[in-house]
Scaffold this motif. Sequence first.
Motif, PDB file in Angstrom:
ATOM      1  N   GLU A 119      16.088   7.627  -1.577  1.00 10.99           N
ATOM      2  CA  GLU A 119      17.398   8.337  -1.293  1.00 10.99           C
ATOM      3  C   GLU A 119      18.414   7.286  -1.422  1.00 10.99           C
ATOM      4  OE1 GLU A 119      17.713   9.447   2.751  1.00 10.99           O
ATOM      5  OE2 GLU A 119      16.184  10.791   2.786  1.00 10.99           O
ATOM      6  N   ARG A 120      18.362   6.138  -1.447  1.00  9.57           N
ATOM      7  CA  ARG A 120      19.393   5.014  -1.621  1.00  9.57           C
ATOM      8  C   ARG A 120      18.992   4.406  -2.933  1.00  9.57           C
ATOM      9  NH1 ARG A 120      18.724   1.987   3.900  1.00  9.57           N
ATOM     10  NH2 ARG A 120      16.875   2.397   3.308  1.00  9.57           N
ATOM     11  N   LYS A 121      17.928   4.558  -3.563  1.00 12.62           N
ATOM     12  CA  LYS A 121      17.636   4.124  -4.882  1.00 12.62           C
ATOM     13  C   LYS A 121      16.999   2.680  -4.473  1.00 12.62           C
ATOM     14  CE  LYS A 121      20.616   6.415  -7.706  1.00 12.62           C
ATOM     15  NZ  LYS A 121      21.928   6.341  -9.085  1.00 12.62           N
ATOM     16  N   SER A 136       0.834  -1.151  -0.021  1.00 14.42           N
ATOM     17  CA  SER A 136       0.050   0.045   0.079  1.00 14.42           C
ATOM     18  C   SER A 136       0.899   1.061   0.103  1.00 14.42           C
ATOM     19  CB  SER A 136      -0.879   0.032   1.285  1.00 14.42           C
ATOM     20  OG  SER A 136      -0.162   0.180   2.277  1.00 14.42           O
ATOM     21  N   ALA A 137       0.228   2.387  -0.181  1.00 14.37           N
ATOM     22  CA  ALA A 137       1.012   3.480  -0.314  1.00 14.37           C
ATOM     23  C   ALA A 137       1.430   3.889   1.116  1.00 14.37           C
ATOM     24  CB  ALA A 137       0.201   4.828  -1.179  1.00 14.37           C
ATOM     25  N   SER A 138       0.842   3.615   1.948  1.00  5.59           N
ATOM     26  CA  SER A 138       1.077   3.911   3.335  1.00  5.59           C
ATOM     27  C   SER A 138       2.514   3.085   3.820  1.00  5.59           C
ATOM     28  CB  SER A 138      -0.130   3.771   4.319  1.00  5.59           C
ATOM     29  OG  SER A 138      -0.480   2.308   4.427  1.00  5.59           O
ATOM     30  N   ASP A 139       2.339   1.712   3.522  1.00  7.07           N
ATOM     31  CA  ASP A 139       3.694   1.051   3.671  1.00  7.07           C
ATOM     32  C   ASP A 139       5.137   1.358   2.730  1.00  7.07           C
ATOM     33  OD1 ASP A 139       2.181  -0.428   5.680  1.00  7.07           O
ATOM     34  OD2 ASP A 139       1.701  -1.848   4.062  1.00  7.07           O
ATOM     35  N   LEU A 140       4.679   1.884   1.626  1.00  5.62           N
ATOM     36  CA  LEU A 140       5.965   2.213   0.695  1.00  5.62           C
ATOM     37  C   LEU A 140       5.521   3.141  -0.191  1.00  5.62           C
ATOM     38  CD1 LEU A 140       8.601   1.242   0.119  1.00  5.62           C
ATOM     39  CD2 LEU A 140       7.818  -0.240  -1.846  1.00  5.62           C
ATOM     40  N   PRO A 141       5.599   4.696   0.033  1.00 12.00           N
ATOM     41  CA  PRO A 141       4.826   5.512  -0.403  1.00 12.00           C
ATOM     42  C   PRO A 141       5.733   5.759  -1.650  1.00 12.00           C
ATOM     43  CG  PRO A 141       5.559   6.221   1.803  1.00 12.00           C
ATOM     44  CD  PRO A 141       5.903   4.935   1.602  1.00 12.00           C
ATOM     45  N   TYR A 142       6.986   5.581  -1.935  1.00 10.64           N
ATOM     46  CA  TYR A 142       7.820   5.533  -3.113  1.00 10.64           C
ATOM     47  C   TYR A 142       7.917   4.287  -4.064  1.00 10.64           C
ATOM     48  CZ  TYR A 142      11.851   6.861  -6.042  1.00 10.64           C
ATOM     49  OH  TYR A 142      12.719   7.281  -6.938  1.00 10.64           O
ATOM     50  N   GLN A 143       7.186   4.243  -4.890  1.00  9.04           N
ATOM     51  CA  GLN A 143       7.064   2.832  -5.969  1.00  9.04           C
ATOM     52  C   GLN A 143       7.529   3.011  -7.252  1.00  9.04           C
ATOM     53  OE1 GLN A 143       4.242  -0.166  -4.700  1.00  9.04           O
ATOM     54  NE2 GLN A 143       3.705   1.232  -3.082  1.00  9.04           N
ATOM     55  N   PRO A 144       8.406   3.647  -7.629  1.00  9.23           N
ATOM     56  CA  PRO A 144       8.870   3.568  -9.082  1.00  9.23           C
ATOM     57  C   PRO A 144       8.987   2.305 -10.043  1.00  9.23           C
ATOM     58  CG  PRO A 144      10.749   3.954  -7.991  1.00  9.23           C
ATOM     59  CD  PRO A 144       9.816   3.983  -7.015  1.00  9.23           C
ATOM     60  N   TRP A 145       9.205   1.234  -9.002  1.00  5.97           N
ATOM     61  CA  TRP A 145       9.118  -0.022  -9.569  1.00  5.97           C
ATOM     62  C   TRP A 145       8.491  -1.106  -8.250  1.00  5.97           C
ATOM     63  CZ3 TRP A 145      12.657  -2.763  -6.570  1.00  5.97           C
ATOM     64  CH2 TRP A 145      13.777  -2.133  -6.257  1.00  5.97           C
ATOM     65  N   GLN A 146       8.181  -2.111  -8.815  1.00  5.40           N
ATOM     66  CA  GLN A 146       7.634  -3.120  -7.652  1.00  5.40           C
ATOM     67  C   GLN A 146       8.591  -3.826  -7.043  1.00  5.40           C
ATOM     68  OE1 GLN A 146       4.267  -5.038  -9.536  1.00  5.40           O
ATOM     69  NE2 GLN A 146       3.922  -6.675  -7.908  1.00  5.40           N
TER      70      GLN A 146
END
Length: 270
Positions: A183-185, A140-150
């Motif tokens: 930040e760390r990619k 979910s977006a709350s668990d992982l806000p940054y998701q350019p890839w799965q």
Amino acid sequence: MYQPFVLLVIGLLATVSAPDSEPRTTTAPKPVAAAKKPATKAAARPAAVSAAAARTQRFLQRVNLAPLLRFNPASGTAGVMNGFYSYDYWRLEVVLTAVQRDAKNPGLYHVRGKSRRHRKVTPLSGTIRFTEVALLPRPSASDLPYQPWQPATVSGSFTLQETGGRRGTFSGDIDVDVAPDPERKVRVWCCAADNETRGGGILFEGQWRLGAERVPVIWKDDIFSLARNILTDFEIGSRDVEINRKYSRRGWDTYWENEEWWAERPVARR
């Protein structure tokens, strides 16, 4: 794939007694043929295989796993991977001090490091080769806000040759759960359950061999999540977790000590 560590040792537990000082060595029986995967109704089409291989290659090119595998001395003992060696659950500690992705093959990593078992430190060098990528359920977006890839599990094999001591070889399978980080990619993804990594993170599983001698090995970035899958009595206590004293003679008595055993010792000069 190697059989799970617990299945390799459970049949011998009834006759094995914990050694007081020196470890017991074992001679491997005749190799047992690996179980074959059940046949599918129809072979995968070449086009589908090529597409899957291309997706894996793109992922390996995009995601550099070296920062996740490389030991950070600033993290101290918290960054040391711990696990079990042989049938008596001796403590095995591993740090990969140098990890370099190959310039031509993005799935190949050249590594150097050190291991400690039976209270002896041994240099290591070898390779890790990633060949498979399996996507994990999208958080979910709350668990992982940054998701350019799965998030995904990246799997492959490793071979680490001891360059000191008895000069044996560690080899087997590696699985790493990864997720994007702004930040760390890339970061280790700790939230996968019931998959190859046994609860998320980084898992090495295989054997140590020297000549005809073979013993199972397994280590992880989180020893307690690993131990819960193997030993029911490894940790005790409900609030303050402690390691059962029955394993203290097997190297676990120093787990809570901040001993920098991986550090290079200064050479005395005259």
